[in-house]
Design a protein around this motif. Sequence first.
Motif, PDB file in Angstrom:
ATOM      1  N   UNK A 211      15.562  10.486  -0.856  1.00  0.00           N
ATOM      2  CA  UNK A 211      14.170  10.678  -0.517  1.00  0.00           C
ATOM      3  C   UNK A 211      13.808  10.191   0.867  1.00  0.00           C
ATOM      4  N   UNK A 212      12.659  10.674   1.365  1.00  0.00           N
ATOM      5  CA  UNK A 212      12.114  10.236   2.649  1.00  0.00           C
ATOM      6  C   UNK A 212      10.615  10.066   2.514  1.00  0.00           C
ATOM      7  N   UNK A 213      10.109   8.881   2.907  1.00  0.00           N
ATOM      8  CA  UNK A 213       8.690   8.564   2.834  1.00  0.00           C
ATOM      9  C   UNK A 213       8.151   8.436   4.247  1.00  0.00           C
ATOM     10  N   UNK A 214       7.290   9.372   4.662  1.00  0.00           N
ATOM     11  CA  UNK A 214       6.656   9.259   5.975  1.00  0.00           C
ATOM     12  C   UNK A 214       5.789   8.008   6.025  1.00  0.00           C
ATOM     13  N   UNK A 215       5.064   7.736   4.935  1.00  0.00           N
ATOM     14  CA  UNK A 215       4.237   6.529   4.833  1.00  0.00           C
ATOM     15  C   UNK A 215       4.826   5.620   3.766  1.00  0.00           C
ATOM     16  N   UNK A 216       5.149   4.395   4.161  1.00  0.00           N
ATOM     17  CA  UNK A 216       5.907   3.504   3.292  1.00  0.00           C
ATOM     18  C   UNK A 216       5.132   3.073   2.053  1.00  0.00           C
ATOM     19  N   UNK A 217       3.811   3.294   2.015  1.00  0.00           N
ATOM     20  CA  UNK A 217       3.030   2.932   0.837  1.00  0.00           C
ATOM     21  C   UNK A 217       3.497   3.624  -0.428  1.00  0.00           C
ATOM     22  N   UNK A 218       4.145   4.789  -0.286  1.00  0.00           N
ATOM     23  CA  UNK A 218       4.655   5.499  -1.450  1.00  0.00           C
ATOM     24  C   UNK A 218       5.796   4.750  -2.135  1.00  0.00           C
ATOM     25  N   UNK A 219       6.329   3.734  -1.486  1.00  0.00           N
ATOM     26  CA  UNK A 219       7.434   2.984  -2.082  1.00  0.00           C
ATOM     27  C   UNK A 219       7.034   2.351  -3.410  1.00  0.00           C
ATOM     28  N   UNK A 220       5.735   2.031  -3.586  1.00  0.00           N
ATOM     29  CA  UNK A 220       5.291   1.448  -4.857  1.00  0.00           C
ATOM     30  C   UNK A 220       5.426   2.460  -5.990  1.00  0.00           C
ATOM     31  N   UNK A 221       5.187   3.730  -5.713  1.00  0.00           N
ATOM     32  CA  UNK A 221       5.396   4.757  -6.737  1.00  0.00           C
ATOM     33  C   UNK A 221       6.869   4.852  -7.103  1.00  0.00           C
ATOM     34  N   UNK A 222       7.731   4.752  -6.087  1.00  0.00           N
ATOM     35  CA  UNK A 222       9.173   4.789  -6.345  1.00  0.00           C
ATOM     36  C   UNK A 222       9.591   3.591  -7.200  1.00  0.00           C
ATOM     37  N   UNK A 223       9.094   2.415  -6.855  1.00  0.00           N
ATOM     38  CA  UNK A 223       9.436   1.202  -7.620  1.00  0.00           C
ATOM     39  C   UNK A 223       8.944   1.301  -9.068  1.00  0.00           C
ATOM     40  N   UNK A 224       7.747   1.817  -9.247  1.00  0.00           N
ATOM     41  CA  UNK A 224       7.196   1.941 -10.605  1.00  0.00           C
ATOM     42  C   UNK A 224       8.037   2.892 -11.440  1.00  0.00           C
ATOM     43  N   UNK A 262      23.246   8.619   8.514  1.00  0.00           N
ATOM     44  CA  UNK A 262      23.238   8.149   7.127  1.00  0.00           C
ATOM     45  C   UNK A 262      22.336   9.036   6.268  1.00  0.00           C
ATOM     46  N   UNK A 263      21.212   9.462   6.837  1.00  0.00           N
ATOM     47  CA  UNK A 263      20.276  10.316   6.106  1.00  0.00           C
ATOM     48  C   UNK A 263      20.962  11.610   5.660  1.00  0.00           C
ATOM     49  N   UNK A 264      21.676  12.254   6.562  1.00  0.00           N
ATOM     50  CA  UNK A 264      22.349  13.516   6.228  1.00  0.00           C
ATOM     51  C   UNK A 264      23.484  13.277   5.247  1.00  0.00           C
ATOM     52  N   UNK A 265      24.175  12.173   5.385  1.00  0.00           N
ATOM     53  CA  UNK A 265      25.265  11.862   4.458  1.00  0.00           C
ATOM     54  C   UNK A 265      24.737  11.707   3.032  1.00  0.00           C
ATOM     55  N   UNK A 266      23.621  11.000   2.892  1.00  0.00           N
ATOM     56  CA  UNK A 266      23.034  10.849   1.560  1.00  0.00           C
ATOM     57  C   UNK A 266      22.450  12.172   1.058  1.00  0.00           C
ATOM     58  N   UNK A 267      21.898  12.971   1.963  1.00  0.00           N
ATOM     59  CA  UNK A 267      21.388  14.276   1.560  1.00  0.00           C
ATOM     60  C   UNK A 267      22.515  15.144   0.994  1.00  0.00           C
TER      61      UNK A 267
END
Length: 384
Positions: A211-224, A262-267
């Motif tokens: 995944x890629x988050x332009x705004x890091x605030x979405x990380x809480x949704x990922x954690x939940x 690293x981004x492309x490798x994980x993709x």
Amino acid sequence: MKILFVIQGEGRGHLTQALSLRQKLADEGHEIVGVLVGKSPARRLPGFFSEKIGVPVYPFESPNFLPSAKNKQVNLVRSVAYNLFRLHKYLSSIRYINRMIKETGADVVVNFYELLTGLTYLFCHPKALMVCIAHQYLFLHPDFVFPGQNRLSLVSLKFFTRMTAIGATKKLALSFRKMREVPSERIVVVPPLLRKEVLETTPVNGDYLHGYLLNSGFSEEIRSWHKVHPNVALHIFWDKKEVRPEVKVDSFLSFHQLNDTLFIRYMAGAKAYATTAGFESVCEAMYLGKPVLMVPTHIEQSCNAFDAVQAGAGVVADRFDLDALLELSRTHRPNPAFSHWVKQADWLILREFRPDLLMEETPASLWRRLSTRWIYRLGKTLSI
């Protein structure tokens, strides 16, 4: 020809497009004389870009959207107030762009959707020809289908897009699919600008979500979501300041600072991909056969996501519902026509930079013609 890039530096999309185009133009014998990157204090230029572009990089301050207090969606009122307060800095940036065009001796300016480039051509009339390139120029195509959105928002989006292209000799609209040219708008539809590293990557079907988050605030949704699904591996990229290159929450969830290799490798090894709906990374996922969950943060991304769904990329959501992405990964079938379209990028894009075609019109005659038509086109935008 001597070519100067001017790039809108929010996110990674325009930056990776510039890396790809620089390589293609250099291989054709053109000289990239410099790269100007518009950014705000709220964003930083990813290290991978400065390392790989291979020419001097000159940052300047540019208007930007500000996220909400939770660092998720765009806060429009706050963004407008912030940018008005910094208007004097943007006027200085316009003068700086004009000066750099002169000092580098550029024959052509390639504008990656930077607003201040269009305003530089409006107020300063540089002699260099300008070519604009971005997915957003497809919004000016008469055949582009918009999602159901507020009419004022669509008018504003098209108006902003026209502002970036004031004085342009042509607009190269990056697209998920082939579409007709529009000579009256000087729009040429071309394939996405994917880099060699993506085109040469062999994808595999892994057991983790990317995944890629332009705004890091979405990380809480990922954690939940991760708390409910602790055994699903997640590798999420963000642009959060003052944190380690990798924030390892546990053995199944890691947040990574933006690193393009690293981004492309994980993709390439992911089961599926979740993103805030930027055009470039969605194209990378489609090319590598990965289903995509898109969570738009503003109207531009909503249009990207709607268009991507029509092209078979995946699904749109208003939050990072990774259950939907897991379900999609079981049924998704890649669109083979997209890969074929991407592979035509080199010749379709490079032909638009042929000197005999670009230089057939002098900057002075181009400006006279475009300036008389711009008011008419502005009227069309406001009447949609």
